[in-house]
Design an enzyme around this catalytic site. Structure first.
Site, PDB file in Angstrom:
ATOM      1  N   LYS A   1     -63.205  39.472  21.799  1.00 33.50           N
ATOM      2  CA  LYS A   1     -63.270  39.975  23.177  1.00 33.50           C
ATOM      3  C   LYS A   1     -62.566  41.303  23.347  1.00 33.50           C
ATOM      4  O   LYS A   1     -61.406  41.454  22.975  1.00 33.50           O
ATOM      5  CB  LYS A   1     -62.592  38.975  24.112  1.00 33.50           C
TER       6      LYS A   1
ATOM      7  N   GLY B   1     -53.913  36.133  14.764  1.00 30.68           N
ATOM      8  CA  GLY B   1     -54.062  34.907  13.985  1.00 30.68           C
ATOM      9  C   GLY B   1     -55.232  34.942  13.022  1.00 30.68           C
ATOM     10  O   GLY B   1     -55.106  34.576  11.848  1.00 30.68           O
TER      11      GLY B   1
END
Ligand code: ADP
Ligand code: MG
Length: 401
Positions: free
Chosen positions: A205, A358
């Site tokens: 995003k 991550g």
């Protein structure tokens, strides 16, 4: 970078300066590790916390470790810290006691019995409702356990919780070695990078990375964008995106960024070719697209080889590389190729390399390249907030250094 340099640049007192001999230290670490069948499945975060634990033990402190684990809503035995305490003990090769709760009389008694060098691991801080509310009574009870507070949990430093912020106002608070290094590395990227600074962004995003783009547009020499987020830019340019994952919410911002980039000194690079698939699944029909207008019935699932060659060339010229977000749907072959090529370029880059996020970090480990990166941040959200210029409550509350 020598550790001393990173310590000096953060403006906060270091655990190295704390007087801890014969005292009890409450150490907030990030021990939020994955569990599997009641055992620690990956102890990377525990290992990253060891240097501060060892330093405190060596200097004669009784160490009281506290962390959250997962996202329990109240008490949840499947998220007990007991397996973590066991693993800490194995790694330290020393007996480590698990506490039966986060705070309370029993825990206080155990804390008071701690001898220098001994370690007590409190229960999962999120078993207490007051943790995420930064409750004053919980912060008081935590402070009652110790004489000194050390925060080494960079991954939660952007949250004002009782164990990360509240308690730091009640005890003299110091930065742990890992927190210090994280702050040193990331503030250097943000404020004083070796030039040229190349920022590589990808992932799902664009709205997750807006703050970073805004921070670096006009500051970095180049921003290279891949991943699904590039489709918000392509949509803003009026291109066909086929069935690609497009974050519609981000299209307006992408349009603004494209306009700002026109008049900025920062070069903004988008993909020039793509790898398409019929669906995001292994074994799906794939094709290469020389260009970025995605036909109906296809999804853009990775950047193409011309794009990775261009990105790799730029990464190779960098004084500093900051990378956050994979270039494609790297979890599914063959859509991992772009992320792998960029990861290899970052690993081989002569400049100073810092990676956060991550999934990007997971990709580096998957490709066996983690050891070739100068600094891998342990905090996804926290690393983004820091480079965006936000103040982290868990850092602000510590003593000035
Ligand atoms: P990070 O955790 O490194 O910050 P993000 O969470 O922002 O990264 O994004 C990672 C996710 O983006 C991955 O699950 C990856 O599969 C997905 N992704 C990247 N590019 C694409 C794409 N073109 N289509 C679909 N998913 C993508
Ligand atoms: Mg992610």
């Amino acid at each position: 970078m020598p550790d001393g340099d990173s310590a000096r640049s953060i403006g906060k007192a270091s655990v190295r300066e704390a007087e801890v001999d014969g005292r009890r230290v409450l150490l907030r670490a990030d021990l939020n590790v994955p569990l599997d069948g009641g055992e620690v499945a990956d102890d990377t975060r525990i290992r990253a916390s060891l240097p501060t634990i060892e330093l405190l033990r060596d200097r004669g402190a009784g160490v009281i470790l506290v962390s959250h684990l997962g996202r329990p809503k109240g008490l949840d035995p499947s998220l007990s810290m007991a397996p973590v305490a066991k693993r800490v003990g194995e790694l330290l090769e020393a007996p480590v006691k698990p506490a039966p709760a986060v705070v309370g009389e029993e825990v206080e008694a155990l804390a008071k019995q701690l001898s220098p060098g001994e370690v007590l691991v409190l229960e999962n801080s999120r078993f207490e409702e007051g943790e995420t509310k930064n409750d004053a009574a919980l912060a008081d009870a935590l402070a009652a356990l110790a004489d000194v507070y050390v925060n080494d949990a960079f991954g939660t430093a952007h949250r004002a919780h009782a164990t990360t912020e509240g308690v730091a106002h009640r005890l003299p608070g110091y930065a742990g070695l890992l927190l210090e290094r994280e702050l040193g590395e990331l503030t250097q990227v943000r404020d004083d990078p070796e030039r040229p600074l190349i920022v590589v962004l990808g992932g799902a995003k664009v709205t997750d990375k807006l703050g970073v783009i805004d921070r670096f547009l006009g500051f970095a020499e180049e921003i290279l964008i891949g991943g699904a987020m590039c489709f918000s830019f392509f949509k803003a340019e009026g291109r066909d995106t086929g069935n690609s994952m497009v974050e519609e919410e981000g299209v307006e911002s992408a349009r603004r960024i494209l306009a700002e980039a026109e008049s900025s000194d920062t070069i903004l690079e988008l993909p020039e070719d793509l790898v398409l698939g019929r669906a995001l699944e292994a074994g799906t029909e794939t094709r290469e697209l020389n260009g970025v207008d995605v036909p109906e019935g296809w999804m853009g699932l990775d950047v193409g080889t011309n794009t990775t060659a261009n990105f790799a060339m730029r990464i190779g010229r960098a004084g500093t590389v900051f990378w956050n977000g994979p270039m494609g749907a790297f979890e599914v072959e063959p859509f991992d190729a772009g992320t792998r090529a960029v990861a290899e370029a970052v690993a081989a880059a002569p400049g100073h390399t810092v990676v956060g996020g991550g999934d990007s970090v997971a990709a580096l480990h998957r490709f066996g390249l983690a050891d070739s990166i100068d600094w891998i941040s342990t905090g996804g959200g926290a690393s983004l907030e820091l480079v965006e210029g936000a103040r982290l409550p868990g850092v602000e509350a510590l003593r000035d250094g």
